[in-house]
Structure formats: C-alpha cells, structure tokens
Design an enzyme around this catalytic site. Sequence first.
Site, PDB file in Angstrom:
ATOM      1  N   GLU A 277       0.887  -1.177   0.000  1.00  0.00           N
ATOM      2  CA  GLU A 277       0.000   0.000   0.000  1.00  0.00           C
ATOM      3  C   GLU A 277       0.911   1.209   0.000  1.00  0.00           C
ATOM      4  OE1 GLU A 277      -3.173   0.043  -0.316  1.00  0.00           O
ATOM      5  OE2 GLU A 277      -3.670  -2.067   0.022  1.00  0.00           O
ATOM      6  N   CYS A 311      -2.522   9.189   2.402  1.00  0.00           N
ATOM      7  CA  CYS A 311      -2.214   8.722   1.044  1.00  0.00           C
ATOM      8  C   CYS A 311      -3.347   9.015   0.064  1.00  0.00           C
ATOM      9  CB  CYS A 311      -1.935   7.223   1.076  1.00  0.00           C
ATOM     10  SG  CYS A 311      -3.285   6.293   1.810  1.00  0.00           S
TER      11      CYS A 311
HETATM   12  N1  LIG Z   1      -1.558   3.215   0.263  1.00  0.00           N
HETATM   13  C1  LIG Z   1      -1.798   3.288   1.545  1.00  0.00           C
HETATM   14  O1  LIG Z   1      -2.687   2.614   2.077  1.00  0.00           O
HETATM   15  C2  LIG Z   1      -0.988   4.179   2.435  1.00  0.00           C
HETATM   16  C3  LIG Z   1      -1.434   4.407   3.738  1.00  0.00           C
HETATM   17  C4  LIG Z   1      -0.679   5.231   4.566  1.00  0.00           C
HETATM   18  C5  LIG Z   1       0.493   5.805   4.099  1.00  0.00           C
HETATM   19  N2  LIG Z   1       0.895   5.563   2.836  1.00  0.00           N
HETATM   20  C6  LIG Z   1       2.107   6.210   2.334  1.00  0.00           C
HETATM   21  O2  LIG Z   1       3.123   6.209   3.327  1.00  0.00           O
HETATM   22  C7  LIG Z   1       3.969   7.333   3.152  1.00  0.00           C
HETATM   23  C8  LIG Z   1       4.119   8.064   4.459  1.00  0.00           C
HETATM   24  O3  LIG Z   1       4.522   7.216   5.464  1.00  0.00           O
HETATM   25  P1  LIG Z   1       6.067   7.099   5.932  1.00  0.00           P
HETATM   26  O4  LIG Z   1       6.728   8.425   5.812  1.00  0.00           O
HETATM   27  O5  LIG Z   1       6.085   6.412   7.254  1.00  0.00           O
HETATM   28  O6  LIG Z   1       6.625   6.137   4.800  1.00  0.00           O
HETATM   29  P2  LIG Z   1       8.066   5.441   4.699  1.00  0.00           P
HETATM   30  O7  LIG Z   1       8.050   4.636   3.461  1.00  0.00           O
HETATM   31  O8  LIG Z   1       9.131   6.441   4.849  1.00  0.00           O
HETATM   32  O9  LIG Z   1       8.138   4.496   5.986  1.00  0.00           O
HETATM   33  C9  LIG Z   1       7.189   3.480   6.181  1.00  0.00           C
HETATM   34  C10 LIG Z   1       7.800   2.400   7.063  1.00  0.00           C
HETATM   35  O10 LIG Z   1       8.903   1.820   6.388  1.00  0.00           O
HETATM   36  C11 LIG Z   1      10.036   1.804   7.251  1.00  0.00           C
HETATM   37  N3  LIG Z   1      11.245   1.871   6.409  1.00  0.00           N
HETATM   38  C12 LIG Z   1      11.850   2.962   5.925  1.00  0.00           C
HETATM   39  N4  LIG Z   1      12.906   2.591   5.157  1.00  0.00           N
HETATM   40  C13 LIG Z   1      12.932   1.236   5.174  1.00  0.00           C
HETATM   41  C14 LIG Z   1      13.772   0.246   4.577  1.00  0.00           C
HETATM   42  N5  LIG Z   1      14.794   0.576   3.789  1.00  0.00           N
HETATM   43  N6  LIG Z   1      13.501  -1.046   4.807  1.00  0.00           N
HETATM   44  C15 LIG Z   1      12.470  -1.410   5.599  1.00  0.00           C
HETATM   45  N7  LIG Z   1      11.640  -0.526   6.187  1.00  0.00           N
HETATM   46  C16 LIG Z   1      11.869   0.778   5.978  1.00  0.00           C
HETATM   47  C17 LIG Z   1       9.827   2.981   8.171  1.00  0.00           C
HETATM   48  O11 LIG Z   1      10.597   2.816   9.334  1.00  0.00           O
HETATM   49  C18 LIG Z   1       8.323   2.897   8.408  1.00  0.00           C
HETATM   50  O12 LIG Z   1       8.036   1.915   9.369  1.00  0.00           O
HETATM   51  C19 LIG Z   1       3.290   8.176   2.093  1.00  0.00           C
HETATM   52  O13 LIG Z   1       3.915   7.957   0.863  1.00  0.00           O
HETATM   53  C20 LIG Z   1       1.876   7.647   2.078  1.00  0.00           C
HETATM   54  O14 LIG Z   1       1.192   7.850   0.876  1.00  0.00           O
HETATM   55  C21 LIG Z   1       0.202   4.771   2.003  1.00  0.00           C
HETATM   56  N1  LIG Z   2      -6.107   7.477   4.717  1.00  0.00           N
HETATM   57  C1  LIG Z   2      -5.955   6.119   4.445  1.00  0.00           C
HETATM   58  C2  LIG Z   2      -4.654   5.662   4.849  1.00  0.00           C
HETATM   59  C3  LIG Z   2      -3.609   6.403   4.064  1.00  0.00           C
HETATM   60  O1  LIG Z   2      -2.933   7.278   4.500  1.00  0.00           O
HETATM   61  C4  LIG Z   2      -7.089   5.361   5.073  1.00  0.00           C
HETATM   62  O2  LIG Z   2      -7.968   6.036   5.532  1.00  0.00           O
HETATM   63  O3  LIG Z   2      -7.152   4.156   5.069  1.00  0.00           O
END
Ligand SMILES: NC(=O)c1ccc[n+]([C@@H]2O[C@H](COP(=O)([O-])OP(=O)(O)OC[C@H]3O[C@@H](n4cnc5c(N)ncnc54)[C@H](O)[C@@H]3O)[C@@H](O)[C@H]2O)c1
Ligand SMILES: N[C@@H](CC=O)C(=O)O
Length: 508
Positions: A277, A311
């Site tokens: 995700e 997101c």
């Molecule tokens: N599609 C969805 O459902 C969804 C939901 C929520 C957030 N997001 C996305 O998440 C992002 C924001 O969250 P964030 O800043 O925590 O994201 P991030 O990718 O920086 O970090 C997410 C997780 O990955 C870990 N991580 C970072 N580098 C890593 C590596 N090399 N190997 C393993 N783990 C690693 C972090 O410690 C954290 O736990 C945004 O891009 C947002 O769109 C997507």
């Molecule tokens: N907003 C999303 C999570 C992504 O950031 C959700 O509501 O599930």
Amino acid sequence: MFGIVRAPSYTVKIAISTSFTRWKSSIASAPTTVNHKHDNVPATLKQTMLSTSSLFKDKAYINGRWTTSKSGESFEVFNPSNGTVVTSVPRMNSEDTKVSIDTAYEAFQSWKSTTAKGKPLNDSRAEIEYSASFCEWFAEEARRIQGSIVSSPDKNKKIFTLKQPAGVCGMITPWNFPNVMITRKACAALAAGCTVVIKPSEETPLSALAMCEIFERAGFPPGVVNVITSDRTHASEVGKILCESPLVSHISFTGSSHVGKILLAQSSSTVKKCSMELGGNAPFIVFNSANINAVVNGAMASKFRNTGQTCLCANRFLIQEEIYDLFIDKMTETMKEVLITDDGFAPGATQGPLINQKAVEKIEELVQDAVNKGAKLVLGGKKGPQGGNFYESTLIKDITTDMRVFNEEIFGPVVAVKKFTTEEEAIKLAHQTRAGLASYVYTQDPVQQWRVAEELEYGIVGINEGLFNAAEAPFGGYKESGLGREGGVGYGIDEYLEVKYLAMGGMR
Ligand SMILES: NC(=O)c1ccc[n+]([C@@H]2O[C@H](COP(=O)([O-])OP(=O)(O)OC[C@H]3O[C@@H](n4cnc5c(N)ncnc54)[C@H](O)[C@@H]3O)[C@@H](O)[C@H]2O)c1
Ligand SMILES: N[C@@H](CC=O)C(=O)O
C-alpha cells in the site's frame, strides 16, 4: 458449487472483538484526567489522552514478553507539536528481528489450526473506530474462508480447493495512521490463521505497543503477535531480514513507493508474496456542471484529513475553466473560516503539526518551487506562527505540470490548483503520474460520472464524494501505488491465504 468452510469455534473472533472493544473504550475516551495505575506515563502525556496508563509501553513485544533490544540501545519518540521527548523504545536490529521471526514461526504451528466464529463490534471514534472496524470485519471474514468443489472434466477425478494460512507475515507500517495501518493488515492475517511480526514506524511505536497489550489481555497466545521497534537507521536492516527470511511467507507494507520498491526487490530472493500500500498523487477533477458546495465539502474533507498527511489526500485539483475562479474563491473562504491549526489536544483544533521538521522543509521546498515557476500564492505559504512542525494551510493556483506539487505526493496542507478545458485533457493530466491510488470526480452528469470513473487508472474513484474509508470496501492502488487490496469482501483476507488444489483420483 459447494463450500468448504473452516469449522466454527469462538476463539479467534472473541479474542479480536473483546480486545478491540476494550481498546476502543480505553484509548478513544480521551479524558482530561488520568488515573495512573502504573505510573510509567511521562508528564507530557498525563493531561492528554490515556485513560488506561497500562497501555503506555516503552518496550517491544516478542513472544508475549515486553522486551528490550539485545544491544541494550534505545531511541527517542517525539511529540511533533513541540519536539519534546515522549519516551524511548528499544532500538532493535537484525538479531532481534530473527528472534521475533522464529517466535512467530513456532506460534504459527498451532495458531494456523485455530478455528473461527464470534460476535460483532459496533461503535467508537475516528481512527480507533476505523481500526476497530477492521478487527470486526476480519473476525467475521474468518468465518467465510471457503474452499470449493469444482465440476471435473474427468469422471474419475474430483477437484477440490482449500484455503490455508500463508504463515508468518512480516508487516512494516507508517506513522500517519499508526493504529489502522496495523489492524487493516494484522487482523486480516490473524483471522486467516497467520502469525505476525510488525515493525511500526519509528515516529509512532507507542500505538503499536499499546495494541500488543490489548492483544495480550484478549488472550492471544505468546508469539502470535510480535512488535519489534527500531529507529530509521535500523529500519532497513530489520526490513531486509523480514524480506529474506525463509520462515516469513508474506511481506505486507504500507508506506512510500520508494521504500515499497526496496522491499519488493529484497523479497524476490525468497519469492515472497507481497502486499503493498504505497504513495498516491490523487487528482481531484471538477467539471463545470458540479455542485460547488459538494465540491468544496469534498475537497476540504479529502485535502485536510490528517493535515494533508494521508495517502488518499487530493494532491492535484484539476478544475474546469468555467468553475475555476468560483472554486478558488469558495475554497479560500472556507479554509479561512473552518481550519484551526493548533496542538492536537487544543480544543477546536482541526489541523495539527506535520510529523517532523523534514516534512516541513519538504512542503516549504514544494511551495517555493511552484512559486518560482509561476504559480500564484492565494493563502498561507509559510511555517505556522506556532513554531515546531506547523505549516499554514495553503492554496496555490495556476500550477503547471513541471512543478513538484504536480508530480510529487505533497503530504501536507497545500491545495494546488490547475485549470483544464476538456474532459480528455483532464484525464490526460490525471494520468501524468505513476501513482494510481485515489482519484475524485465531481460532475452532475451521470454519464460523465461513469465514463470518467471507468477511464481513470486508479484503485479508488470518489464520485461526488471526498471520503470513502470503509473496512467493507477494497482499498489499494494501481501502478506504483501498490499491489493487492486491504479490506473488502474476500480481498483483504485472501492476501494472507494460499489456495491449495486437491486432485482426487480413482473416484469411479
Ligand atoms: N496506500 C496506503 O494505504 C498508504 C497508507 C498510509 C500511508 N501511505 C504512504 O506512506 C507514506 C508516508 O509514510 P512514511 O513516511 O512512514 O513512509 P516510509 O516509506 O518512509 O516508511 C514506512 C515504514 O517503512 C520503514 N522503512 C523505511 N525505510 C525502510 C527500509 N529501507 N527497509 C524497511 N523498512 C523501511 C519505516 O521505518 C516505516 O516503518 C506516504 O507515501 C503515504 O502515501 C500509504
Ligand atoms: N487514509 C488512508 C490511509 C492512508 O494514508 C485510510 O484512511 O485508510
């Protein structure tokens, strides 16, 4: 076709339901006074949120035990409003991760054959309510895991299918919804019969640890749910072990597309099933016929959820020419009227701080880039007067496709607006990205609603609607926004199940 259903027992459902009913009532009640049974809660938290201080944990959770890191090291967790240290949690590395995987693997041997049945949850608030809805949903889904008997082309043979739990699941989650990003994965996996090793974001480990306490109270056996905490420096080490361990069957990640791609590459060595995700870059398309009040309501709800750090947040507002000026005027007026930016616990606050200084710097750079390239600043555009990680709610118009706000996920309270003329142009602009998570279409023409919704290469399309979160609906993206779906009928739980084909011969 006949169904083969897992045999009923109350164990799984009751455990999940009970745990989250208690969890909701203990976390979501947000009292102003706190009764500290175990007085381990720092002063900064005392007047804020926890009605049950025993949910406040500063150790990781492995094999049913509250655990420090093998190295003895820890890292600090900060309050993003004012930068104060909330507490420290264990800085875990590959060694701790291996122990956790072994534990989950051992627990899987008995958890996989625990059967399912139970009763529903109903109420609570905001994220906790949303988180709990996944527990309820997947606890019910556990009762609908069905194999099948399929008509065979050969009279001597019978074709059966079974669905079986995948095994140990490694889960890595982000900070922006620290509870629901875990329950949406972990409850699906647990209901499927899998065990889990969760690495929460270094920004928000405490929510994950509080959940462990609840899982434990609800009677989940040791080893079934494990949480390892690690800081950003060790995240890649922990992630690599989870991806490469042959004992881990599945990697489920929510976070940036950048990190998702790293994990996918690492998981290829063991050909692991992956659920991803990832980030979005949502177009919010408004056609001339749209109802302006509905548009502004939807735009506010989508853009300013979690201070723009979602997101699903509308990222690029694409507005048809006749309604362009009206949209900007109404949106600006509404933003001034309803948005109150303050500490998350301040009465009336609708917008909080960004997660950290790096996020503030990124927003400053994006806005500056847009202004340098000719966009016009209508509202906001600088750090908030509150200091810390606050940034003003901002609106910029006349953005162009070469600007960073058009091409990158903003992840902050910035409304970036572009004019278009034809439907064809709007769809082309919407597709000028490799992201494909959420999109929005506002029009009163029902044929246009269908036509555009079908055309958009996005996993979710909001039609005259700015909010669409529901455990009942499949959540996920096209292209670089991800792989697989979370929630929904069958989709979310199927991610954690293997399908086995039983070919029975000599049947005549
Ligand atoms: N599609 C969805 O459902 C969804 C939901 C929520 C957030 N997001 C996305 O998440 C992002 C924001 O969250 P964030 O800043 O925590 O994201 P991030 O990718 O920086 O970090 C997410 C997780 O990955 C870990 N991580 C970072 N580098 C890593 C590596 N090399 N190997 C393993 N783990 C690693 C972090 O410690 C954290 O736990 C945004 O891009 C947002 O769109 C997507
Ligand atoms: N907003 C999303 C999570 C992504 O950031 C959700 O509501 O599930």
